[in-house]
Scaffold this motif. Structure first.
Motif, PDB file in Angstrom:
ATOM      1  N   ARG A   1      -0.458   5.421  -1.916  1.00 47.61           N
ATOM      2  CA  ARG A   1       0.364   4.866  -2.331  1.00 47.61           C
ATOM      3  C   ARG A   1       1.566   4.634  -2.072  1.00 47.61           C
ATOM      4  N   PRO A   2       2.017   3.550  -1.987  1.00 47.50           N
ATOM      5  CA  PRO A   2       3.237   3.488  -1.670  1.00 47.50           C
ATOM      6  C   PRO A   2       4.330   2.406  -3.117  1.00 47.50           C
ATOM      7  N   SER A   3       4.940   3.565  -2.907  1.00 44.93           N
ATOM      8  CA  SER A   3       6.427   3.319  -4.209  1.00 44.93           C
ATOM      9  C   SER A   3       6.712   1.637  -3.850  1.00 44.93           C
ATOM     10  N   ASN A   4       6.643   1.148  -3.042  1.00 47.05           N
ATOM     11  CA  ASN A   4       7.349  -0.517  -2.702  1.00 47.05           C
ATOM     12  C   ASN A   4       5.942  -1.093  -3.488  1.00 47.05           C
ATOM     13  N   GLY A   5       4.577  -0.909  -3.278  1.00 50.39           N
ATOM     14  CA  GLY A   5       3.558  -1.507  -3.778  1.00 50.39           C
ATOM     15  C   GLY A   5       2.965  -2.867  -2.431  1.00 50.39           C
ATOM     16  N   ALA A   6       3.379  -2.279  -0.602  1.00 52.43           N
ATOM     17  CA  ALA A   6       3.633  -2.944   0.336  1.00 52.43           C
ATOM     18  C   ALA A   6       2.770  -1.790   1.189  1.00 52.43           C
TER      19      ALA A   6
ATOM     20  N   ASN B   1       1.805  -1.617   5.040  1.00 54.04           N
ATOM     21  CA  ASN B   1       2.340  -2.157   5.660  1.00 54.04           C
ATOM     22  C   ASN B   1       1.419  -2.877   7.089  1.00 54.04           C
TER      23      ASN B   1
ATOM     24  N   ARG C   1      -0.708  -5.872  -0.343  1.00 59.48           N
ATOM     25  CA  ARG C   1      -0.301  -5.095  -1.311  1.00 59.48           C
ATOM     26  C   ARG C   1      -1.379  -4.186  -2.413  1.00 59.48           C
ATOM     27  N   HIS C   2      -0.682  -3.329  -2.480  1.00 57.86           N
ATOM     28  CA  HIS C   2      -1.422  -1.924  -3.468  1.00 57.86           C
ATOM     29  C   HIS C   2      -1.420  -2.248  -4.674  1.00 57.86           C
TER      30      HIS C   2
END
Length: 306
Positions: free
Chosen positions: A59-64, A66, A73-74
């Motif tokens: 659950r990356p905070s920036n939605g990416a 990597n 995109r998450h």
């Protein structure tokens, strides 16, 4: 080679639509304005849309997500790539262009050299070139030799995977595919050397860059063939790839790529790829090696598991 932190990443749903495919022969139901088009010139239109939904357990905070290319995109529905292209094929020449939009071109062009504008010269960067998927033209030498000369922006000749999802066995890109260039810009010659075997030699600006990072050019020598249910290819690539200011100096990179794909019957197919790269630079010796194995089971004409 780039590495990927994928342990807790997962994509839940992917949808690829290959929706546009049409062929029109000049002189057949064409408008009067196009009546002067030479007979025998064929125009092929093509296009596709690749869409997905992805979820990362991190659950990356920036939605990416990597180090992923096509589905990065998450917790979002997104367009990986949408392409529209045309190819004009004559008796001895062709011209081809394909434009695309989406997250995939934005990712793979991110490393393009950023060259500032100067007097009378515009800039060059990823923002300018990322809309161009492929553009090239070629001419076949008259006679029965089959020798073809072409120039422009080409898809990468390396490995089993490419930038277009619909042409791959798998939706998500492998780590090995991510480490290789997706495109090369330059000129090449291609020659059929035997039954189902082709040889291609090219000179290019650099390893996945439209503009050179230095004043050197790179070469690629490729041999590929097909016999029965076996397809195979091998490619040597060599050139100076470091930027002129790199502490490693300007060493020669040598890379060898090889792959094979077999249709075993019963809807089962097997593929393998191996790559090795070597560079003797001012800081020492740099090298890398990697391999990938693919197994595919076709369930029906439209569905397969890889």
């Amino acid at each position: 080679m780039k590495t990927s932190n994928r342990r807790w990443q997962a994509w839940l749903f992917g949808l690829a639509i290959t929706s546009i495919s049409a062929t029109a022969m000049a002189g057949e139901s064409v408008p009067a304005a196009a009546a002067a088009t030479p007979t025998g010139v064929e125009v092929r239109w093509s296009g596709h849309v690749a869409s997905f939904y992805a979820y990362s357990f991190e659950r990356p905070s920036n939605g990416a997500i990597n180090n992923r290319i096509f589905d990065n995109r998450h917790n979002a529905f997104a367009i990986s790539g949408a392409s529209l292209g045309a190819e004009i094929q004559g008796s001895a020449s062709y011209a081809k262009i394909a434009l695309w939009w989406g997250l995939t071109p934005a990712t793979i062009y991110a490393g393009e050299p950023n060259v500032a504008a100067s007097t009378g010269v515009g800039p060059s960067n990823a923002q300018i070139w990322r809309l161009v998927q492929e553009v090239n033209a070629g001419w076949t030498v008259p006679g029965e030799t089959g020798l073809q000369i072409s120039a422009g922006l080409f898809p990468s000749p390396f490995g089993l995977e490419g930038a277009t999802v619909r042409d791959n066995w798998n939706w998500s890109s492998s780590n090995l595919n991510f480490a290789l260039p997706f495109y090369l810009a330059g000129a090449r010659v291609s020659y059929p050397v035997g039954d189902g075997v082709h040889f291609t030699a090219g000179i290019y600006n650099g390893f996945g860059s439209l503009l050179d990072r230095n004043g050197e050019k790179s070469i690629a020598l490729q041999l590929s063939g097909e016999e029965g249910t076996l397809q195979w290819g091998t490619c040597y690539y060599g050139g100076v790839e470091r930027a002129t200011s790199a502490p490693e100096g300007q060493p020669m990179l040598h890379m060898l790529d090889a792959w094979a794909r077999w249709a075993l019957g019963g809807g089962l197919s097997l593929a393998v790829q191996a790559d090795v790269g070597y560079e003797d630079n001012d800081l020492g010796t740099s090298w890398w090696a990697a391999a990938a194995l693919y197994v595919r089971k076709r369930l029906n004409d439209k569905v397969a598991l890889t």
